[in-house]
Write a protein that holds these residues in place. Structure first.
Motif, PDB file in Angstrom:
ATOM      1  N   MET A 172      43.990  55.156  -9.508  1.00  0.00           N
ATOM      2  CA  MET A 172      42.868  54.872 -10.458  1.00  0.00           C
ATOM      3  C   MET A 172      42.538  56.078 -10.899  1.00  0.00           C
ATOM      4  SD  MET A 172      39.047  53.505  -9.589  1.00  0.00           S
ATOM      5  CE  MET A 172      38.363  54.798  -8.448  1.00  0.00           C
ATOM      6  N   GLY A 183      33.906  61.654  -4.507  1.00  0.00           N
ATOM      7  CA  GLY A 183      34.754  60.777  -4.994  1.00  0.00           C
ATOM      8  C   GLY A 183      34.577  60.651  -6.494  1.00  0.00           C
ATOM      9  N   TYR A 194      35.168  52.639  -8.861  1.00  0.00           N
ATOM     10  CA  TYR A 194      34.623  53.717  -8.012  1.00  0.00           C
ATOM     11  C   TYR A 194      35.528  53.727  -6.695  1.00  0.00           C
ATOM     12  CZ  TYR A 194      32.626  49.447  -6.407  1.00  0.00           C
ATOM     13  OH  TYR A 194      32.170  48.005  -5.919  1.00  0.00           O
ATOM     14  N   GLU A 195      35.735  55.234  -6.125  1.00  0.00           N
ATOM     15  CA  GLU A 195      36.092  55.355  -4.761  1.00  0.00           C
ATOM     16  C   GLU A 195      35.461  56.575  -4.127  1.00  0.00           C
ATOM     17  OE1 GLU A 195      40.481  56.383  -5.225  1.00  0.00           O
ATOM     18  OE2 GLU A 195      41.067  54.464  -5.630  1.00  0.00           O
ATOM     19  N   SER A 247      33.238  58.224  -0.688  1.00  0.00           N
ATOM     20  CA  SER A 247      32.980  58.242   0.628  1.00  0.00           C
ATOM     21  C   SER A 247      31.449  58.796   0.739  1.00  0.00           C
ATOM     22  CB  SER A 247      33.777  59.380   1.125  1.00  0.00           C
ATOM     23  OG  SER A 247      33.341  60.674   0.662  1.00  0.00           O
ATOM     24  N   TYR A 300      35.423  55.019   2.795  1.00  0.00           N
ATOM     25  CA  TYR A 300      36.302  54.636   1.569  1.00  0.00           C
ATOM     26  C   TYR A 300      35.323  53.175   1.297  1.00  0.00           C
ATOM     27  CZ  TYR A 300      40.005  53.259  -1.495  1.00  0.00           C
ATOM     28  OH  TYR A 300      40.800  52.924  -2.462  1.00  0.00           O
ATOM     29  N   SER A 341      35.444  51.071  -2.163  1.00  0.00           N
ATOM     30  CA  SER A 341      36.079  51.018  -3.564  1.00  0.00           C
ATOM     31  C   SER A 341      35.868  49.692  -4.287  1.00  0.00           C
ATOM     32  CB  SER A 341      37.631  51.164  -2.961  1.00  0.00           C
ATOM     33  OG  SER A 341      38.150  50.694  -4.144  1.00  0.00           O
ATOM     34  N   ASP A 342      36.179  49.802  -5.568  1.00  0.00           N
ATOM     35  CA  ASP A 342      36.053  48.560  -6.366  1.00  0.00           C
ATOM     36  C   ASP A 342      36.954  47.560  -6.119  1.00  0.00           C
ATOM     37  OD1 ASP A 342      38.125  48.752  -8.532  1.00  0.00           O
ATOM     38  OD2 ASP A 342      37.550  50.728  -8.032  1.00  0.00           O
ATOM     39  N   GLU A 343      38.206  48.002  -5.280  1.00  0.00           N
ATOM     40  CA  GLU A 343      39.232  47.135  -5.202  1.00  0.00           C
ATOM     41  C   GLU A 343      38.934  46.151  -3.829  1.00  0.00           C
ATOM     42  OE1 GLU A 343      42.906  49.316  -4.591  1.00  0.00           O
ATOM     43  OE2 GLU A 343      43.088  49.599  -6.657  1.00  0.00           O
ATOM     44  N   ASN A 344      37.881  46.577  -3.093  1.00  0.00           N
ATOM     45  CA  ASN A 344      37.495  45.944  -1.905  1.00  0.00           C
ATOM     46  C   ASN A 344      36.224  45.595  -2.052  1.00  0.00           C
ATOM     47  OD1 ASN A 344      40.007  46.790  -0.992  1.00  0.00           O
ATOM     48  ND2 ASN A 344      39.295  48.585  -0.148  1.00  0.00           N
ATOM     49  N   GLU A 358      27.473  47.965  -5.209  1.00  0.00           N
ATOM     50  CA  GLU A 358      28.694  47.212  -5.713  1.00  0.00           C
ATOM     51  C   GLU A 358      28.408  46.098  -6.606  1.00  0.00           C
ATOM     52  OE1 GLU A 358      31.591  47.296  -1.741  1.00  0.00           O
ATOM     53  OE2 GLU A 358      30.426  45.534  -2.206  1.00  0.00           O
TER      54      GLU A 358
END
Length: 348
Positions: A1, A68, A83-84, A86, A114, A116-119, A160
């Motif tokens: 990212m 992060g 976003y990523e 901790s 972690y 993250s926007d991916e999760n 989120e």
């Protein structure tokens, strides 16, 4: 990212002299890291986890660290969060006996390494530690994990959802929308009266959501019956995914895999030949289901070809992330097919 401020300069343009980004055509990027720190502090500081249950008293103290990157991109009104992060949160606990006499006061940390926007929509890794590792300290630690995890992760979910709506850029975006709407109010009203049917049709078209299809073909060194059994057996699923699974082997029966992240129903089953299932990911918008079709072919003994067709996959999840199709395809390849080869030795 890409990190904040390191985007392609052809897309992230300098501000105009008049400060206008007409129709939000260009990327407007907002750094959200400090805003994220403030939001997490507001959401997580001073939370009561236990207030006397089992003679335990536990609450969070403050957010110690948020590291992060976090940003929001806006283009043509479309919000794309990234976003990523901790997060480290301190907590304190006290155990008392039946006479309300203090047995131990202890401090500890919660770490979420972690986010993250991916999760988004999935539970991230959650770690709890305590400074006093004695029997009472361990009891406080276990209680913090069992009682505090859901409460704290629900607050992470609020972060989120807020990021998906634009985070600190939301207010600015709403202000920019007001002026164009006001200027076109009279024109829109006239058009809606003159052509009501056309207006309705355009509105319906705008509401349509995009869906995609994934097709994959994978080759394995095994019998088709072996592959069918692996895909329909919950104990084997637990083995190669290292996650909880419950799978019915009956048509109409339900299944739950990857710790409940994916749920669905068996639609059609032909042993060693065909698996058709209705799939739903927990992060998808309400009411959306996809269809999975797996055909098993054995062109020669000991060689099985799996043909996957996964239809009706939404382009975006409930949080506005547009990586659903990409993540789903990667999940099939890396978390299912490649794991089966590695764990059961079915590679060719």
């Amino acid at each position: 990212m890409a990190k904040y401020g390191e985007g392609d300069k052809r897309w992230i343009v300098e501000d105009r002299p008049d400060g206008a980004n007409v129709h939000n055509w260009h990327w407007a990027e907002t750094d959200c890291l400090e805003w994220s720190r403030n939001l997490f502090s507001k959401l997580l500081s001073g939370l009561t986890i236990l207030d006397g249950e089992g003679n335990l008293y536990i609450k969070t103290k403050k957010v110690e660290k948020v590291d992060g990157e976090a940003y929001v991109n806006v283009r043509k009104g479309k919000i794309i969060p990234g976003y990523e992060i901790s997060l480290t949160l301190s907590w304190e606990g006290e155990a008392k006996d039946s006479d309300a006499t203090s047995l131990l006061k202890a401090d500890g940390l919660v770490e979420i390494p972690y986010i993250s926007d991916e999760n988004a929509g999935e539970d991230p890794e959650f770690k709890v530690s305590v400074k006093d590792e004695g029997p009472i300290g361990k009891r406080l630690k276990d209680a913090m994990f069992s009682k505090g995890k859901r409460l704290i992760l629900d607050k992470v979910r609020v972060f989120e959802e807020t990021m998906a709506k634009g985070g600190p850029a939301k207010d600015e975006l709403e202000v920019k929308k007001v002026a164009p709407k006001a200027q076109s109010a009279a024109t829109s009203a006239t058009a809606s009266v003159a052509k009501p049917k056309e207006a309705v049709e355009k509105k319906e078209t705008k509401k349509k959501k995009g869906f995609k299809t994934i097709t994959l073909t994978e080759k394995f060194s095994c019998r088709a019956s072996n592959m069918y059994e692996i895909l329909m057996d919950e104990n084997r699923w637990k083995g190669f995914t290292q996650s909880n699974a419950k799978i019915s082997k009956e048509v109409g029966g339900e299944f739950s895999i990857f710790d409940g992240s994916v749920t669905g129903t068996n639609v059609e089953l032909q042993e060693a030949k065909l698996i058709v299932q209705r799939w739903r990911f927990g992060s998808w918008p309400d009411g959306i289901h996809s269809m999975v079709r797996l055909t098993l072919e054995e062109p020669e003994p000991g060689v099985t070809i799996v043909n996957l067709t996964h239809t009706d996959i939404p382009e975006e999840d409930r949080y506005g992330n547009s990586t659903v199709v990409e993540n789903t395809e990667r999940g099939w390849r890396d978390l299912i097919f490649h794991k089966i080869r590695a764990v059961f030795g079915f590679g060719i």
